[in-house]
Every structure is written in C-alpha cells, then in structure tokens.
Design a protein around this motif. Sequence first.
Motif, PDB file in Angstrom:
ATOM      1  N   ALA A  93      53.337 -16.075   7.954  1.00 40.77           N
ATOM      2  CA  ALA A  93      52.907 -14.839   6.959  1.00 40.77           C
ATOM      3  C   ALA A  93      53.908 -14.469   5.909  1.00 40.77           C
ATOM      4  N   CYS A  94      55.005 -14.387   6.392  1.00 42.80           N
ATOM      5  CA  CYS A  94      55.889 -13.636   5.482  1.00 42.80           C
ATOM      6  C   CYS A  94      56.709 -14.674   4.561  1.00 42.80           C
ATOM      7  N   GLU A  95      56.294 -16.208   4.578  1.00 43.53           N
ATOM      8  CA  GLU A  95      56.370 -17.057   3.762  1.00 43.53           C
ATOM      9  C   GLU A  95      58.076 -17.207   3.725  1.00 43.53           C
ATOM     10  N   THR A 113      60.649 -14.953   4.620  1.00 45.96           N
ATOM     11  CA  THR A 113      61.426 -13.951   4.106  1.00 45.96           C
ATOM     12  C   THR A 113      62.272 -13.353   5.424  1.00 45.96           C
ATOM     13  N   ALA A 128      60.521 -11.349   7.310  1.00 41.24           N
ATOM     14  CA  ALA A 128      60.146 -10.137   7.691  1.00 41.24           C
ATOM     15  C   ALA A 128      58.997 -10.038   8.710  1.00 41.24           C
ATOM     16  N   CYS A 129      58.627 -11.280   9.299  1.00 30.00           N
ATOM     17  CA  CYS A 129      57.573 -11.062  10.338  1.00 30.00           C
ATOM     18  C   CYS A 129      58.025 -11.927  11.473  1.00 30.00           C
ATOM     19  N   THR A 149      55.741 -14.667  12.763  1.00 28.77           N
ATOM     20  CA  THR A 149      54.611 -15.220  12.859  1.00 28.77           C
ATOM     21  C   THR A 149      54.865 -16.651  12.909  1.00 28.77           C
ATOM     22  N   ASP A 196      52.573 -10.399  14.418  1.00 29.77           N
ATOM     23  CA  ASP A 196      53.061 -10.141  13.172  1.00 29.77           C
ATOM     24  C   ASP A 196      53.792  -8.883  12.999  1.00 29.77           C
ATOM     25  N   ARG A 242      55.301  -7.119  10.813  1.00 33.01           N
ATOM     26  CA  ARG A 242      54.924  -6.422   9.632  1.00 33.01           C
ATOM     27  C   ARG A 242      54.004  -5.222   9.876  1.00 33.01           C
TER      28      ARG A 242
END
Length: 163
Positions: A91-93, A95, A97-98, A100, A160, A162
């Motif tokens: 989900a965060c591609e 980065t 930051a998650c 997933t 997730d 985030r």
Amino acid sequence: MYTKRLIRTIVSRMLASDVPSITSQSWSQLKANSTLQVNRFCSSVPKPQKDLVKVTFLLRDGQRQEVKAKVGDNLLDIIVENSVDIDGFGACEGTLACSTCHLIFKQEDYDKIPDKPTDEELDMLDLAFGLTETSRLGCQVIVTKDMDGLEISVPKGVSDARR
C-alpha cells in the motif's frame, strides 16, 4: 544531426552567458560524450540482462504462484511486475510506511537474505499481521542469485500500519 544542433545551441548559449569559454578540447569531449549518450539509447546496442531466479509465493488461498525474479530487484517490485494477486499488498509503495508487504520465509531461506532488517523495518514488522521470527517486508528484501527456488508465504491477513 539533431544532437549536433542541440550541442551547438547549448554551447552558443553558454558562450553568450558568463560561463567560462570552451576550449576546442572541451568541445571535442562534449561532442564525444553526447554521442556516447545517444548511442546508449540506440536499439541496436544490446542492453545488459539481469539474471533471473525462480521464486514461488504461497498465497493466502493456498495456491502457489511461481515467478521469475530479477536479481537486484526487491520482492515488492517483483510481485507488482508479475501481477501476483495479493489483496492490499504494498500500500505504501515501498516507502517503509506500512506493513502490507509482510512476507514469511522458511528459516533456511530467511538465512539467505544478506541484509538484516533495519530498526525502521522492525518497527513496521511489529505492526504486521501474523508476525513470525522469519518475517520480513518485501520492499526491503533484495533478490540475490542464491535465492533461486525461494518459497515465500503470504500471511493469512494484512495489517496496514498507516491506520
């Protein structure tokens, strides 16, 4: 032809500005480097091929999906490029930051991963669904040649970080 015009335009603009003058030697270097750049993108020049290894993903529904993975790519990119259908994955591609892209490895495969998890990755993994001792985030695992035949489990659920 276009490249020579472009070079001349750039050089004439540089000469019109306060940029130090170009010597005939630097002009020759500029032309040679520009030609080299153009030739790199020519379709007749062979592009280096990345080595491929076989990676199998054990999906949530019990199915197995085998893909060819490029050495040097991370597992998140491999999943995306090969259209592996994992709901909510990455989900965060990438980065960091998650959580997933959480994946679970067999111990012997986990030991093949050369880079150990960073503190940031461990923080995200703490929030992952179904965390194990051999869990990693796919965005942080770079494929190497000795990972050929790797079998990776996708956790039964996703969390997730985030949210």
